[in-house]
Design a protein around this motif. Structure first.
Motif, PDB file in Angstrom:
ATOM      1  N   ILE A 128       6.312   5.387  -1.986  1.00 43.07           N
ATOM      2  CA  ILE A 128       6.422   4.067  -1.353  1.00 43.07           C
ATOM      3  C   ILE A 128       5.216   3.228  -1.742  1.00 43.07           C
ATOM      4  CG2 ILE A 128       5.385   4.953   0.792  1.00 43.07           C
ATOM      5  CD1 ILE A 128       7.109   2.876   2.305  1.00 43.07           C
ATOM      6  N   SER A 129       5.459   1.953  -1.989  1.00 42.01           N
ATOM      7  CA  SER A 129       4.361   1.080  -2.394  1.00 42.01           C
ATOM      8  C   SER A 129       3.961   0.158  -1.260  1.00 42.01           C
ATOM      9  CB  SER A 129       4.787   0.238  -3.595  1.00 42.01           C
ATOM     10  OG  SER A 129       5.891  -0.568  -3.254  1.00 42.01           O
ATOM     11  N   LEU A 130       2.662  -0.025  -1.136  1.00 37.91           N
ATOM     12  CA  LEU A 130       2.154  -1.107  -0.296  1.00 37.91           C
ATOM     13  C   LEU A 130       1.361  -2.036  -1.200  1.00 37.91           C
ATOM     14  CD1 LEU A 130       2.511   1.137   2.216  1.00 37.91           C
ATOM     15  CD2 LEU A 130       1.335  -0.705   3.366  1.00 37.91           C
ATOM     16  N   GLN A 131       1.265  -3.281  -0.813  1.00 40.19           N
ATOM     17  CA  GLN A 131       0.626  -4.261  -1.684  1.00 40.19           C
ATOM     18  C   GLN A 131      -0.850  -4.471  -1.340  1.00 40.19           C
ATOM     19  OE1 GLN A 131       3.838  -4.315  -0.849  1.00 40.19           O
ATOM     20  NE2 GLN A 131       4.556  -4.258  -2.953  1.00 40.19           N
ATOM     21  N   ALA A 132      -1.240  -4.068  -0.143  1.00 41.38           N
ATOM     22  CA  ALA A 132      -2.618  -4.271   0.303  1.00 41.38           C
ATOM     23  C   ALA A 132      -2.804  -3.505   1.608  1.00 41.38           C
ATOM     24  CB  ALA A 132      -2.900  -5.756   0.517  1.00 41.38           C
ATOM     25  N   SER A 133      -4.027  -3.520   2.143  1.00 42.58           N
ATOM     26  CA  SER A 133      -4.296  -2.803   3.389  1.00 42.58           C
ATOM     27  C   SER A 133      -4.260  -3.720   4.600  1.00 42.58           C
ATOM     28  CB  SER A 133      -5.660  -2.107   3.315  1.00 42.58           C
ATOM     29  OG  SER A 133      -6.676  -3.078   3.158  1.00 42.58           O
ATOM     30  N   SER A 134      -4.039  -4.999   4.379  1.00 41.11           N
ATOM     31  CA  SER A 134      -3.933  -5.925   5.515  1.00 41.11           C
ATOM     32  C   SER A 134      -2.573  -6.605   5.469  1.00 41.11           C
ATOM     33  CB  SER A 134      -5.032  -6.990   5.446  1.00 41.11           C
ATOM     34  OG  SER A 134      -4.870  -7.777   4.278  1.00 41.11           O
ATOM     35  N   LYS A 135      -2.077  -6.922   6.649  1.00 43.95           N
ATOM     36  CA  LYS A 135      -0.754  -7.554   6.749  1.00 43.95           C
ATOM     37  C   LYS A 135      -0.705  -8.873   5.978  1.00 43.95           C
ATOM     38  CE  LYS A 135       2.231  -9.741  10.197  1.00 43.95           C
ATOM     39  NZ  LYS A 135       3.376  -9.791   9.308  1.00 43.95           N
ATOM     40  N   GLU A 136      -1.741  -9.652   6.172  1.00 45.92           N
ATOM     41  CA  GLU A 136      -1.734 -10.981   5.566  1.00 45.92           C
ATOM     42  C   GLU A 136      -1.606 -10.913   4.042  1.00 45.92           C
ATOM     43  OE1 GLU A 136      -5.375 -13.075   6.066  1.00 45.92           O
ATOM     44  OE2 GLU A 136      -4.425 -15.057   5.875  1.00 45.92           O
ATOM     45  N   LEU A 137      -2.436 -10.074   3.423  1.00 43.17           N
ATOM     46  CA  LEU A 137      -2.432  -9.993   1.962  1.00 43.17           C
ATOM     47  C   LEU A 137      -1.192  -9.249   1.447  1.00 43.17           C
ATOM     48  CD1 LEU A 137      -3.878 -10.733  -0.613  1.00 43.17           C
ATOM     49  CD2 LEU A 137      -5.300  -8.681  -0.389  1.00 43.17           C
ATOM     50  N   ASN A 138      -0.809  -8.177   2.143  1.00 51.74           N
ATOM     51  CA  ASN A 138       0.395  -7.442   1.735  1.00 51.74           C
ATOM     52  C   ASN A 138       1.604  -8.375   1.688  1.00 51.74           C
ATOM     53  OD1 ASN A 138       1.873  -4.568   1.592  1.00 51.74           O
ATOM     54  ND2 ASN A 138       3.067  -5.933   2.891  1.00 51.74           N
ATOM     55  N   ASP A 139       1.781  -9.128   2.754  1.00 53.52           N
ATOM     56  CA  ASP A 139       2.969  -9.983   2.853  1.00 53.52           C
ATOM     57  C   ASP A 139       2.901 -11.145   1.867  1.00 53.52           C
ATOM     58  OD1 ASP A 139       3.636  -8.211   4.789  1.00 53.52           O
ATOM     59  OD2 ASP A 139       3.550  -9.605   6.474  1.00 53.52           O
ATOM     60  N   PHE A 140       1.690 -11.610   1.579  1.00 54.59           N
ATOM     61  CA  PHE A 140       1.540 -12.680   0.584  1.00 54.59           C
ATOM     62  C   PHE A 140       1.932 -12.167  -0.801  1.00 54.59           C
ATOM     63  CE2 PHE A 140      -1.283 -14.545  -2.705  1.00 54.59           C
ATOM     64  CZ  PHE A 140      -0.710 -15.801  -2.745  1.00 54.59           C
ATOM     65  N   ILE A 141       1.382 -11.018  -1.206  1.00 50.67           N
ATOM     66  CA  ILE A 141       1.663 -10.477  -2.546  1.00 50.67           C
ATOM     67  C   ILE A 141       3.137 -10.095  -2.674  1.00 50.67           C
ATOM     68  CG2 ILE A 141       1.169  -8.580  -4.153  1.00 50.67           C
ATOM     69  CD1 ILE A 141      -1.126 -10.516  -4.005  1.00 50.67           C
TER      70      ILE A 141
END
Lengths: 91, 376
Positions: free
Chosen positions: B116-129
């Motif tokens: 599974i991939s995540l884009q970042a460790s924070s919600k804000e940046l993950n959801d942006f990317i």
């Protein structure tokens, strides 16, 4: 983390040992990984079944191949396998 | 140039790109820029034929990828069929739209592992990317994966906009119980190549991040395995791309195109065969595309006389094409390449571009795809 003589050895969760007809060899499969095994490595890993301890593996293989003095080679392979997370031990 | 002297080794890895459809919009996606124009998808039976023929040849590791493979309604059926053939089955997913029922159905079908991939460790940046609200859901799915007895690989693609979170990313991986962590520095193909100026990190960022990764590799030894995929733009030598062209890896694109690497369809005038017209055996052994870069007869200098040519096979041909215009050139990340400056210039240029200037990230979605011309 080092090899314990009083504990059985087993393949780690998610690892699978499998004979491949196309290549005529055993392979060790794990998440996104594949190791092609030579015969002696495959013989040892087939005995890592949560039943055999180190001494059992040595004895089984020495009997199977009618030889002695395999312990050092087996220990060094199992140490690498343990270090790489292919196998683990539980009491 | 086609043709090889000895019979090629059989394929061991099959990457099944089931679809280009994806609910996320990651701007470093490796899919082709014009993916939205590629509408045909193989049927369930086509895939079963491909899976059987590839397995018969020796393929044993199987990745279901995309796009987002969960979009395919026949995913469970294909996993079940592949498991029956003896594949080790890997699902490479964003986790988006995964739920408990699907996880259990896939487990019952014999799925061996989920990445599974995540884009970042924070919600804000993950959801942006990701271009979609997905952070909390992904973390929930990661926990479900573990709860249902799968080994879990957590993959995070690294670039200038998230690499400062290295420590937080690794702490998150520990919290989620990942068995393996893949810290994958962005490879610059497809959408990543288009967005390179916004994604390439600086030397300093990389040094800091790599030091943290090394610390965690030591402290997590025996608990969580951490793979750090090196950023090849910053290395002096190229990667041994695909373990050598046509030696190990076979990718099948959603429309049935057979590719020696997942970026090969962007090579111009490169006639990759389609599984609708040829068997896997014919494709692997006899097609011009798969034979093209086998061995070393295709090599020019500096590769041809290089003592390291059997180690890196000249590097990545797609990268050579993207940066030098000729796929037969040495991969220019090699500092022996006369065109190495194409890499150092790119790093310098990216260093001068801050993320606030004119050109924003171009997100991967059908609208942007259709507006772009076919090649980068």
């Amino acid at each position: 983390m080092s090899l314990q003589t009083d504990q059985a050895i087993k393949l780690s969760s998610g690892y699978r040992l499998q004979w491949e007809d196309a290549q005529q060899m055993f392979v060790l499969l794990y998440p996104e990984g594949l190791i092609e095994l030579n015969q002696s490595s495959a013989e040892i890993l087939q005995l890592c079944d949560a039943q055999h301890k180190l001494a059992d593996i040595v004895q089984t293989l020495e009997t199977k191949f009618s030889t002695t003095g395999l312990k050092n080679d087996i220990v060094s392979f199992l140490t690498i396998a343990l270090d790489n997370g292919w196998i683990n031990q539980s009491a | 140039m086609a043709g090889s002297i000895k019979a090629p080794s059989p394929p061991r890895w099959l990457l099944a790109e089931l679809t280009y459809a994806c609910p996320l919009q990651c701007p470093y996606c490796s899919n082709p820029l014009d993916y939205a124009n590629i509408k045909d998808e193989l049927s369930t039976n086509d895939w079963k034929r491909v899976l059987k023929q590839s397995r018969d040849m020796g393929a044993v590791q199987l990745g279901f990828s995309g796009g987002e493979p969960l979009v395919r309604k026949d995913l469970v059926e294909l996993v079940d069929y592949s498991h029956g053939l003896g594949y080790y089955t890997n699902l490479i997913t964003s986790g988006y739209n995964m739920d408990k029922e699907k996880i259990i159905a896939l487990k019952n079908a014999g799925l061996d592992h989920i990445q599974i991939s995540l884009q970042a460790s924070s919600k804000e940046l993950n959801d942006f990317i990701a271009g979609a609200e997905s952070f909390e859901h992904k973390k929930h799915v990661a926990k479900l994966i573990k709860k249902n007895g799968y080994p879990m690989v957590l993959c995070v693609v690294l670039h200038r906009q998230n690499i400062h979170q290295m420590k937080e990313i690794l702490e998150m991986a520990i919290e989620l119980g990942a068995d393996f962590v893949e810290l994958a520095n962005t490879q610059y193909y497809g959408w990543a190549q288009h967005n390179r100026d916004q994604l390439l990190p600086t030397h300093e960022q990389l040094q800091t991040a790599e030091a943290i990764a090394n610390q965690y590799q030591a402290s997590q030894k025996g608990k969580m395995k951490i793979y750090y995929v090196v950023p090849d733009y910053f290395e002096g030598r190229p990667k041994a791309c695909m373990n050598g062209w046509g030696t190990t890896f076979l990718t099948i694109a959603p429309d049935g195109l057979a590719l020696p690497c997942h970026s090969a369809r962007q090579l111009p005038n490169f006639d990759c065969p389609n599984v609708n017209e040829h068997s896997i055996s014919d494709i692997w052994n006899d097609s011009t595309a798969f034979n093209y870069f086998r061995g070393d007869r295709w090599m020019k200098e500096p590769c041809r006389s290089c003592p390291e040519k059997d180690k890196d096979f000249g590097g990545c041909h797609c990268q050579a094409f993207l940066l030098t215009g000729d796929a037969s050139n040495a991969d220019p990340v090699c500092d022996l390449s006369p065109l190495h400056h194409t890499v150092t210039d790119a790093i310098e240029q990216a260093g001068q571009v801050s993320q606030t200037v004119e050109q924003p990230l171009l997100f991967r979605n059908p609208k942007n795809s259709k507006q772009l011309k076919k090649s980068p």
